[in-house]
Motif scaffolding. Structure first.
Motif, short mmCIF file in Angstrom:
data_model
loop_
_atom_site.label_atom_id
_atom_site.label_comp_id
_atom_site.label_asym_id
_atom_site.label_seq_id
_atom_site.Cartn_x
_atom_site.Cartn_y
_atom_site.Cartn_z
N LEU A 86 5.04 17.53 -72.11
CA LEU A 86 3.58 17.60 -72.12
C LEU A 86 3.08 18.30 -73.38
O LEU A 86 2.11 17.85 -74.00
N ALA A 87 3.73 19.37 -73.77
CA ALA A 87 3.34 20.08 -75.00
C ALA A 87 3.53 19.18 -76.21
O ALA A 87 2.67 19.15 -77.11
N LYS A 89 3.46 15.86 -76.27
CA LYS A 89 2.41 14.82 -76.22
C LYS A 89 1.07 15.40 -76.65
O LYS A 89 0.31 14.75 -77.38
N THR A 90 0.76 16.61 -76.24
CA THR A 90 -0.50 17.26 -76.63
C THR A 90 -0.53 17.48 -78.13
O THR A 90 -1.55 17.21 -78.78
N ASP A 91 0.57 17.95 -78.69
CA ASP A 91 0.64 18.15 -80.15
C ASP A 91 0.46 16.82 -80.89
O ASP A 91 -0.24 16.75 -81.91
N ASP A 94 -3.12 15.85 -80.75
CA ASP A 94 -3.89 16.69 -81.67
C ASP A 94 -3.73 16.21 -83.11
O ASP A 94 -4.69 16.21 -83.89
#
Length: 117
Positions: A86-87, A89-91, A94
């Motif tokens: 999840l981190a 994918k978020t990065d 962004d």
């Protein structure tokens, strides 16, 4: 025979537990030793089976706790992996998205450069 019954009656009148013993002797007679032996065998077998069952319960309890620990560890590993994914994918999102302020500044700069030429 009369002497034996008087002796038994004297024993009976002295002590309540002796009354019970006298009645047992009259009813069971010589077989009482065999009955007592059988009762002792049954008691020992019950005690042995009880110990076996308690050991089995303890072993099962240990295995269950081990399985719970393994499941907990596996679940924690999977949760950590999901959090990492999840981190990531978020990065990635962004990095892909364009900040509106940055885009506005770039468009203003582009417009100024176009006007200058």
């Amino acid at each position: 025979m009369a002497k034996e019954s008087k002796a038994i009656e004297e024993k009976i009148s002295d002590d309540p537990s002796s009354k019970i013993e006298a009645i047992k002797n009259l009813i069971f007679g010589e077989n009482i030793a065999a009955y007592n032996s059988e009762f002792e065998k049954v008691k020992k077998e019950i005690t042995s089976k009880k110990k076996d069952l308690e050991d089995l319960i303890d072993d099962t309890r240990k295995e269950l706790f081990q399985a719970i620990d393994n499941l907990s560890t596996d679940l924690n590993i999977r949760i950590t992996e999901l959090e990492d994914n999840l981190a990531d994918k978020t990065d990635m999102l962004d990095n892909k998205k364009v900040d509106k302020k940055v885009l506005g500044d770039l468009l203003i700069n582009l417009g100024e450069k176009i006007n200058q030429k």
